[in-house]
Write an enzyme that holds these catalytic residues in place. Structure first.
Site, PDB file in Angstrom:
ATOM      1  N   TRP A 130       0.756  -1.250  -0.038  1.00 60.52           N
ATOM      2  CA  TRP A 130      -0.051   0.086  -0.030  1.00 60.52           C
ATOM      3  C   TRP A 130       0.830   1.171  -0.005  1.00 60.52           C
ATOM      4  CZ3 TRP A 130      -2.004   2.493   4.892  1.00 60.52           C
ATOM      5  CH2 TRP A 130      -2.843   3.715   4.521  1.00 60.52           C
ATOM      6  N   ASP A 211      -0.447  -6.133   9.299  1.00 60.22           N
ATOM      7  CA  ASP A 211      -1.559  -5.079   8.908  1.00 60.22           C
ATOM      8  C   ASP A 211      -2.911  -5.755   8.726  1.00 60.22           C
ATOM      9  OD1 ASP A 211      -3.236  -2.848   8.448  1.00 60.22           O
ATOM     10  OD2 ASP A 211      -1.664  -2.022   6.627  1.00 60.22           O
ATOM     11  N   ALA A 213      -6.707  -4.903   7.921  1.00 63.58           N
ATOM     12  CA  ALA A 213      -7.306  -3.414   7.316  1.00 63.58           C
ATOM     13  C   ALA A 213      -8.679  -3.980   6.946  1.00 63.58           C
ATOM     14  CB  ALA A 213      -6.622  -2.510   6.707  1.00 63.58           C
ATOM     15  N   LYS A 246     -12.854  -0.017   6.992  1.00 58.53           N
ATOM     16  CA  LYS A 246     -13.590  -0.927   5.993  1.00 58.53           C
ATOM     17  C   LYS A 246     -14.718  -1.976   6.500  1.00 58.53           C
ATOM     18  CE  LYS A 246     -10.001   1.048   3.560  1.00 58.53           C
ATOM     19  NZ  LYS A 246      -8.964   1.294   4.060  1.00 58.53           N
TER      20      LYS A 246
END
Ligand code: LMR
Length: 399
Positions: A130, A211, A213, A246
Site C-alpha cells: 500500500w 496489518d 485492515a 472498512k
C-alpha cells in the site's frame, strides 16, 4: 519561514479522490480510493453502526477524556475479534492494546515503538505494498527495504521468492505482512503458506508486523485473521495494526488499534507504557466516537449478529463483482486472461494495464484508478460494469 517550503503534489490515492469528485461527466467510474460501495455506488452507514450510535449517544453523559490507551472495552473487544475469544495470548495475558486514530495511526505507533526499541531496525515491506505504508513507517526514521511478493504472471504470490528473501534476513528484522485482502494486489497467502512463514520467522528470529485492515471482506471474519492468530500463538513477539475503517464502514471516524503480543505479561505491559508515551507526544489521546460504536456493536449480541450479516453481504458482493468483471472482460477483451481477478480477495486487484492506458481510461473514459492500475472492485456495479469492460478493451487495443 514558510517561503522556503516546497510545494508538494497530492497523495496518489487522495489526489485521485479529489479529481474524481471534480469530474462532472455522468459516466464516471470511481475505482480509486479503497472505500466499499453498494450497488448504487454509495457508501452508506452500516445499520449496526447507526443503531449502536443512537443507543450510545442517548447514554453518554460526558465528553471528558477517555484514557491514554483509549477505550478499554473497545480494546478488549478488538483483541477478541482479531485473535479469537480463547486465544492463548489472551488467556496468558500476553497482549496489550492501544486504541489508535485509524489503521494508519496504529501503523505509525508500531513503527515508533520499533524505533524506540532499536533505532537501527529495518522494516521489510512487500513489493508492492500500500502506497502509504512507505511514508507511515519510514516517517519516524526507520529504514525500509522490500521483499518480493506479487507475481504478475499468475496474479498470485511468488512464494518461493518471498521465502528465499526472508530466509536471508538477520534476526530482529521487522517484516510487514498483510493479514488478508492484500492492498494493492488482492493476492493473499494461503493457510499452508502462513504455516511455512511462521516456521521461518521462528527459525530466523524475525518480528512480524501484521496489518489487518479488511477483516471479514476476504474469506470470512475468522479466516481473514488466520495469520495473526497463528503468529500470535507461535511467536514470542507480534505487532498487529487493526483498522475498523472498512469492515465497520467507519472511515472518517478514524478507528483502529495496535495490538502488542509479547513474551510475558510484564513485557507486554512495558511496551504499552512506551506506546502511551508515544501517543501522548503525537496526539495525546485517540478520538472516542468510532471506538465507542465498535465496542457497542461487539458487546451486544443482536448488533454483533447484524454487523456480521452486513460484513458477509459486503464480502459476497465483492466476490460476485469479481466474477462478473471477469465475465464482462472475457467478452470485451477475449485476447487477454483476467481470470486472476476472481481468484484474488478483498477490494483490490491490479488490472495489469500500463500507465498510459490508465491515463487514457481516466481522461477519455472517466474511469479512475491509481497509476499502477489498482482497481477498487467495490466501485463497480451493475450499471457501470459493461461500460468499464468496454473502456478497458478500447484502452488495450488503442481504439
Ligand atoms: C486505499 O488504499 O485506497 C485506502 O486504504 C484509503 C487510503 O487511505 O489510502
Amino acid at each position: 519561514m514558510f517561503e522556503r517550503l516546497e510545494r508538494l503534489s497530492p497523495d496518489p490515492i487522495l489526489g485521485l479522490m479529489a479529481a474524481f469528485r471534480a469530474d462532472a461527466d455522468p459516466r464516471k467510474v470511481d475505482l480509486g480510493v479503497g472505500v466499499y460501495r453498494n450497488d448504487q455506488g454509495d457508501t452508506p452507514i452500516l445499520r449496526a453502526v447507526r443503531q449502536a450510535e443512537q443507543a450510545m449517544l442517548g447514554r453518554q453523559t460526558t465528553k471528558v477524556y477517555v484514557a491514554p490507551a483509549g477505550n478499554p472495552g473497545f480494546n478488549q473487544a478488538l483483541e477478541r475479534l482479531v485473535l479469537g475469544d480463547d486465544h492463548s495470548t489472551l488467556t496468558g495475558g500476553r497482549v496489550r492494546t492501544i486504541q489508535a486514530p485509524g489503521g494508519c495511526g496504529a501503523l505509525r505507533l508500531g513503527a515508533e515503538l520499533i524505533r524506540a526499541a532499536d533505532p537501527a531496525a529495518v522494516v521489510h515491506v512487500s513489493t508492492p505494498t500500500w502506497a502509504n505504508h512507505v511514508p507511515l513507517l519510514s516517517g519516524c526514521g526507520l529504514k525500509l527495504e522490500r521483499y518480493p511478493y506479487f507475481d504478475p504472471a499468475t496474479g498470485g504470490v511468488n512464494f518461493s521468492a518471498m521465502l528465499a528473501a526472508l530466509e536471508r534476513l538477520p534476526a530482529r528484522a521487522v517484516v510487514l505482512l498483510h493479514a488478508s485482502c492484500h492492498n494493492p494486489t488482492g493476492a493473499d497467502l494461503s493457510e499452508a503458506q502462513w504455516r511455512e512463514l511462521v516456521a521461518l520467522f521462528k527459525r530466523r528470529g524475525l518480528l512480524p508486523f501484521i496489518d489487518i485492515a479488511y477483516q471479514g471482506l476476504g474469506t470470512g471474519v475468522a479466516e481473514d485473521a488466520f495469520g495473526p492468530r497463528l503468529f500470535g500463538a507461535e511467536l514470542p513477539e507480534v505487532l498487529v495494526a487493526v483498522s475498523c475503517s472498512k469492515n465497520f464502514g467507519l472511515y472518517r471516524e478514524r478507528t483502529g488499534a495496535l495490538l502488542v503480543i509479547n513474551e510475558t505479561p510484564a513485557a507486554a505491559e512495558t511496551a504499552l507504557t512506551q506506546l502511551v508515551r508515544i501517543a501522548r507526544t503525537l496526539y495525546s489521546m485517540p478520538p472516542d466516537h468510532g471506538a465507542a460504536i465498535v465496542h457497542e456493536i461487539l458487546a451486544n449480541e443482536d448488533l454483533r449478529a447484524m454487523w456480521a450479516e452486513e460484513v458477509a453481504a459486503m464480502r459476497a458482493r465483492i466476490q460476485g463483482l469479481r466474477r462478473e468483471a471477469v465475465e464482462q472482460l472475457k467478452r470485451t477483451c477475449p485476447q487477454r486472461d483476467f481470470g486472476f481477478i476472481e481468484r484474488q480477495r478483498g477490494m483490490f486487484s491490479y488490472l495489469g494495464v500500463d500507465v498510459e492506458q490508465v491515463r487514457e481510461l481516466r481522461t477519455r473514459h472517466h474511469v479512475y484508478m491509481t497509476d499502477d492500475s489498482r482497481i477498487n472492485i467495490a466501485g463497480l456495479h451493475r450499471e457501470n460494469l459493461e461500460y468499464f469492460a468496454k473502456a478497458v478493451a478500447m484502452a488495450l487495443t488503442g481504439t
